[in-house]
Design a protein around this motif. Structure first.
Motif, PDB file in Angstrom:
ATOM      1  N   GLU A   6       0.817  -1.201   0.000  1.00 14.78           N
ATOM      2  CA  GLU A   6       0.000   0.000   0.000  1.00 14.78           C
ATOM      3  C   GLU A   6       0.855   1.257   0.000  1.00 14.78           C
ATOM      4  O   GLU A   6       2.001   1.261   0.476  1.00 14.78           O
ATOM      5  N   CYS A  22      -2.560   0.494  -4.040  1.00 18.81           N
ATOM      6  CA  CYS A  22      -2.076  -0.820  -3.619  1.00 18.81           C
ATOM      7  C   CYS A  22      -1.601  -1.575  -4.840  1.00 18.81           C
ATOM      8  O   CYS A  22      -2.317  -1.656  -5.842  1.00 18.81           O
ATOM      9  N   TRP A  36     -10.883  -2.528  -0.328  1.00 17.68           N
ATOM     10  CA  TRP A  36     -10.320  -1.895   0.853  1.00 17.68           C
ATOM     11  C   TRP A  36     -11.228  -2.131   2.067  1.00 17.68           C
ATOM     12  O   TRP A  36     -12.441  -1.915   1.989  1.00 17.68           O
ATOM     13  N   ARG A  38     -11.362  -1.266   6.413  1.00 15.67           N
ATOM     14  CA  ARG A  38     -10.813  -0.350   7.404  1.00 15.67           C
ATOM     15  C   ARG A  38     -11.230  -0.790   8.794  1.00 15.67           C
ATOM     16  O   ARG A  38     -12.238  -1.475   8.980  1.00 15.67           O
ATOM     17  N   CYS A  45     -13.810  -4.427  12.023  1.00 14.32           N
ATOM     18  CA  CYS A  45     -13.336  -4.346  10.646  1.00 14.32           C
ATOM     19  C   CYS A  45     -14.542  -4.224   9.711  1.00 14.32           C
ATOM     20  O   CYS A  45     -15.540  -4.926   9.898  1.00 14.32           O
ATOM     21  N   TYR A  94      -6.887  -1.156   4.941  1.00 10.47           N
ATOM     22  CA  TYR A  94      -6.169  -2.330   4.462  1.00 10.47           C
ATOM     23  C   TYR A  94      -6.577  -2.651   3.028  1.00 10.47           C
ATOM     24  O   TYR A  94      -7.769  -2.810   2.739  1.00 10.47           O
ATOM     25  N   TRP A  96      -7.001  -5.324   0.171  1.00 13.42           N
ATOM     26  CA  TRP A  96      -7.406  -6.721   0.292  1.00 13.42           C
ATOM     27  C   TRP A  96      -7.653  -7.322  -1.086  1.00 13.42           C
ATOM     28  O   TRP A  96      -8.089  -6.628  -2.006  1.00 13.42           O
ATOM     29  N   CYS A 109      -9.319  -6.725  11.392  1.00  9.33           N
ATOM     30  CA  CYS A 109      -8.506  -6.731  10.175  1.00  9.33           C
ATOM     31  C   CYS A 109      -7.038  -6.837  10.624  1.00  9.33           C
ATOM     32  O   CYS A 109      -6.689  -6.270  11.650  1.00  9.33           O
ATOM     33  N   PRO A 110      -6.161  -7.456   9.826  1.00  4.49           N
ATOM     34  CA  PRO A 110      -6.468  -8.210   8.620  1.00  4.49           C
ATOM     35  C   PRO A 110      -7.127  -9.555   8.923  1.00  4.49           C
ATOM     36  O   PRO A 110      -7.085 -10.024  10.057  1.00  4.49           O
ATOM     37  N   TRP A 116      -3.698  -9.493   2.180  1.00  6.82           N
ATOM     38  CA  TRP A 116      -3.883  -8.224   2.883  1.00  6.82           C
ATOM     39  C   TRP A 116      -2.624  -7.383   2.820  1.00  6.82           C
ATOM     40  O   TRP A 116      -1.509  -7.911   2.907  1.00  6.82           O
ATOM     41  N   GLN A 118      -0.347  -4.162   4.520  1.00  6.03           N
ATOM     42  CA  GLN A 118       0.137  -3.965   5.884  1.00  6.03           C
ATOM     43  C   GLN A 118      -0.703  -2.967   6.660  1.00  6.03           C
ATOM     44  O   GLN A 118      -0.593  -2.871   7.880  1.00  6.03           O
ATOM     45  N   GLY A 119      -1.573  -2.249   5.969  1.00  6.55           N
ATOM     46  CA  GLY A 119      -2.408  -1.243   6.617  1.00  6.55           C
ATOM     47  C   GLY A 119      -1.764   0.128   6.554  1.00  6.55           C
ATOM     48  O   GLY A 119      -0.551   0.263   6.695  1.00  6.55           O
TER      49      GLY A 119
END
Length: 126
Positions: A6, A22, A36, A38, A45, A94, A96, A109-110, A116, A118-119
Motif C-alpha cells: 500500500e 495498492c 479496501w 478499514r 473491521c 487495508y 485486500w 482486520c487483517p 492483505w 500492511q495497513g
C-alpha cells in the motif's frame, strides 16, 4: 510470495482528500476480488469498497458519493480516491484481495484468509 503493498494515507482536515493505492504481486490479480477494508480504534473491521473479478463494485453506505475505487489489471493496482473526508473515516485502511470469491466478515482486520496489505493510517481532523 503473494503480496499487497500500500501507499498513500496520512492526515487531513475535514473535507479533505486522500488517495490510497495498492500494488499486488504473486497471485492472479485480475482473477481476484479486490478492495479496501478499514478498522477504527474500538470498531470492527468493515469493508469500505470492493470490485469483484466480474467488475461489480460495492461501496459501504457511508462512503457512497465520496469514495471511488478503481482497478488497473495491467499494473496490478487498486486505488481508493477519498474525497469529502470526515472524522469518522479515520481508521487503518487495508488493501485486500481474494482469488476464491470469499469476503472477510471477521471483527478484526487483517483477516484469516485472502491477501492483505500492511495497513495505512488515515486520520481526519476537525
Amino acid at each position: 510470495v503473494q503480496q499487497l503493498k500500500e501507499s498513500g494515507g496520512g492526515s487531513v482536515q475535514n473535507g479533505g482528500s486522500l488517495r490510497l493505492s495498492c500494488t499486488a504481486s504473486g497471485f492472479s490479480f485480475d482473477a481476484s476480488d479486490v478492495g479496501w477494508y478499514r478498522q477504527a480504534t474500538g470498531n470492527e473491521c468493515e469493508l469500505v469498497s470492493s470490485i469483484t473479478s466480474e467488475g461489480h463494485i460495492y461501496y459501504e453506505d457511508s462512503v457512497k458519493g465520496r469514495f471511488t475505487i478503481s482497478q488497473d489489471n495491467a499494473k496490478k493496482t487498486v486505488s481508493l480516491e477519498m474525497n469529502g473526508l470526515k472524522s469518522e473515516d479515520s481508521a487503518v485502511y487495508y488493501c485486500w484481495a481474494d482469488d476464491a470469491s470469499r469476503q472477510w466478515f471477521g471483527t478484526s482486520c487483517p483477516g484469516d484468509f485472502g491477501y492483505w496489505g500492511q495497513g495505512t493510517q488515515v486520520t481526519v481532523s476537525s
